[in-house]
Design a protein around this motif. Structure first.
Motif, PDB file in Angstrom:
ATOM      1  N   GLU A 143      -6.590   4.802   4.166  1.00  0.00           N
ATOM      2  CA  GLU A 143      -8.021   5.299   3.703  1.00  0.00           C
ATOM      3  C   GLU A 143      -7.135   5.517   2.228  1.00  0.00           C
ATOM      4  O   GLU A 143      -7.885   5.243   1.421  1.00  0.00           O
ATOM      5  CB  GLU A 143      -7.289   6.926   4.009  1.00  0.00           C
ATOM      6  N   TYR A 144      -5.579   5.009   1.891  1.00  0.00           N
ATOM      7  CA  TYR A 144      -5.656   4.371   0.763  1.00  0.00           C
ATOM      8  C   TYR A 144      -6.301   3.075   0.549  1.00  0.00           C
ATOM      9  O   TYR A 144      -7.266   2.657  -1.017  1.00  0.00           O
ATOM     10  CB  TYR A 144      -3.705   3.933   0.625  1.00  0.00           C
ATOM     11  N   TYR A 145      -6.622   2.128   0.797  1.00  0.00           N
ATOM     12  CA  TYR A 145      -7.056   0.682   1.052  1.00  0.00           C
ATOM     13  C   TYR A 145      -8.874   1.028   0.743  1.00  0.00           C
ATOM     14  O   TYR A 145      -8.709   0.186  -0.086  1.00  0.00           O
ATOM     15  CB  TYR A 145      -7.041   0.262   2.859  1.00  0.00           C
TER      16      TYR A 145
ATOM     17  N   LEU B 185       0.940  -1.002   0.062  1.00  0.00           N
ATOM     18  CA  LEU B 185       0.250  -0.011  -0.205  1.00  0.00           C
ATOM     19  C   LEU B 185       0.847   1.338  -0.012  1.00  0.00           C
ATOM     20  O   LEU B 185       0.655   2.743  -0.481  1.00  0.00           O
ATOM     21  CB  LEU B 185      -1.052   0.053   1.506  1.00  0.00           C
TER      22      LEU B 185
ATOM     23  N   ASP C 114       2.489   9.353  -4.586  1.00  0.00           N
ATOM     24  CA  ASP C 114       1.288  10.450  -4.255  1.00  0.00           C
ATOM     25  C   ASP C 114       2.750  11.612  -3.809  1.00  0.00           C
ATOM     26  O   ASP C 114       2.718  12.789  -3.438  1.00  0.00           O
ATOM     27  CB  ASP C 114       0.699  10.537  -3.842  1.00  0.00           C
TER      28      ASP C 114
ATOM     29  N   LEU D 223       1.121   3.303  -3.277  1.00  0.00           N
ATOM     30  CA  LEU D 223       0.507   4.450  -3.591  1.00  0.00           C
ATOM     31  C   LEU D 223       1.065   5.783  -3.247  1.00  0.00           C
ATOM     32  O   LEU D 223       1.350   7.181  -3.467  1.00  0.00           O
ATOM     33  CB  LEU D 223      -0.548   3.903  -3.024  1.00  0.00           C
ATOM     34  N   PHE D 224       1.700   5.469  -1.767  1.00  0.00           N
ATOM     35  CA  PHE D 224       1.529   6.985  -1.232  1.00  0.00           C
ATOM     36  C   PHE D 224       3.074   7.507  -1.669  1.00  0.00           C
ATOM     37  O   PHE D 224       3.127   8.530  -1.435  1.00  0.00           O
ATOM     38  CB  PHE D 224       1.875   6.685   0.721  1.00  0.00           C
TER      39      PHE D 224
ATOM     40  N   ASN E  85     -10.319   3.082  -0.535  1.00  0.00           N
ATOM     41  CA  ASN E  85     -10.502   4.687  -1.770  1.00  0.00           C
ATOM     42  C   ASN E  85      -9.963   3.441  -2.930  1.00  0.00           C
ATOM     43  O   ASN E  85     -11.037   3.182  -3.712  1.00  0.00           O
ATOM     44  CB  ASN E  85      -9.237   5.442  -2.069  1.00  0.00           C
TER      45      ASN E  85
ATOM     46  N   PRO F 131      -2.306   9.033  -8.194  1.00  0.00           N
ATOM     47  CA  PRO F 131      -3.450   7.954  -7.363  1.00  0.00           C
ATOM     48  C   PRO F 131      -4.643   9.146  -6.600  1.00  0.00           C
ATOM     49  O   PRO F 131      -4.117  10.196  -5.909  1.00  0.00           O
ATOM     50  CB  PRO F 131      -2.374   7.536  -5.748  1.00  0.00           C
TER      51      PRO F 131
END
Length: 259
Positions: free
Chosen positions: A163-165, A80, A87, A83-84, A167, A211
């Motif tokens: 929050e990524y999960y 995960l 960004d 993705l961070f 989303n 993302p």
């Protein structure tokens, strides 16, 4: 086409409890949509990075992630946090885009760095390199480049990853997944929004996409997070802005020609 509700898959509310194969499918879906969008952007010399390959790898992002999970036993948080990291880098270096030429090298480098920085146990670089399909020397160079691009900011809170999960589930392209105790299987997904909506032409050059940012600023409420635009909405708005800019420039040029 909408997914049959009977084919939808319920997954746990927390990413730590989600099956890793489902998490891989969610992340791959997001990355593949980013690649599809960003591959339409003309490649300029100033946007080239060490992550660019001469040609796109033949292995899909999904199969590449499955390969990494199979041979490195990577932790879910490290998947995960990729993705961070995207960004982070896109915010600091606007010219960088995740495309079919950069995604695979970026993913294996991000997982290598995050595993070594955040986990008690991890693999040696020669294994990460072999799994990733690159040489150890190249991976070492990419590691240094990656750390510089993220300004050595390896840490990420559990809340941000959650929050990524959420989303990822909410914006999945097929609406296949839904979170237990959340939306019902009969509810529609935000992912049905057309990437090119908003009147943009397929020939318009899109702006780089990231993302959907769900990073929480101090004081942000859960309701505000839910109301934030999805990746599809952000892409459509960017395409519309570009179209309006082009039309404005064409109109200005026409006026100059007439004067």
């Amino acid at each position: 086409m909408e997914s049959d509700s009977s084919e939808r898959v319920e997954i746990p509310p927390n990413f730590e409890a989600a099956p890793v194969d489902h998490l891989v499918q969610l992340i791959a879906d997001m990355l593949e949509r980013l690649i599809s969008h960003n591959d339409r952007i003309p490649l300029s010399p100033e946007s080239l990075t060490r992550f660019h390959s001469r040609s796109a790898p033949t292995i899909s992002v999904l199969d590449y992630l499955k390969r990494i999970v199979r041979f490195t036993n990577v932790e879910k948080s490290c998947l995960l946090i990729t993705l961070f990291n995207i960004d982070q880098i896109c915010a600091r270096l606007p010219l960088f885009t995740l495309s079919s030429l950069t995604c695979h090298r970026f993913v294996i480098t991000s997982i290598t760095v995050s595993s070594k920085g955040l986990c008690d146990t991890f693999c040696p670089n020669n294994l990460y390199a072999r799994v990733g399909g690159i040489s150890v020397t190249e991976l070492n160079v990419l590691e240094r480049e990656f750390l510089s691009m993220i300004d050595w900011r390896l840490m990420c809170t559990r809340e941000i990853l959650q929050e990524y999960y959420v989303n990822l589930v909410r914006t999945h392209s097929t609406g296949k997944f839904y979170i237990a105790g959340g939306e019902s299987p009969s509810q529609s997904s935000d992912s049905e929004i057309d990437l090119d909506s908003g009147g943009s032409s397929p020939t318009d050059t899109p702006t780089p996409a990231q993302p959907s940012a769900v990073l929480l600023e101090p004081g942000t409420t859960a309701q505000e997070v839910i109301q934030r635009p999805t990746i599809e909405q952000n892409m459509a708005f960017a395409a519309l802005q570009l179209q309006q800019l082009q039309e404005s420039q064409e109109l200005a040029q026409l006026r100059r020609d007439r004067s």
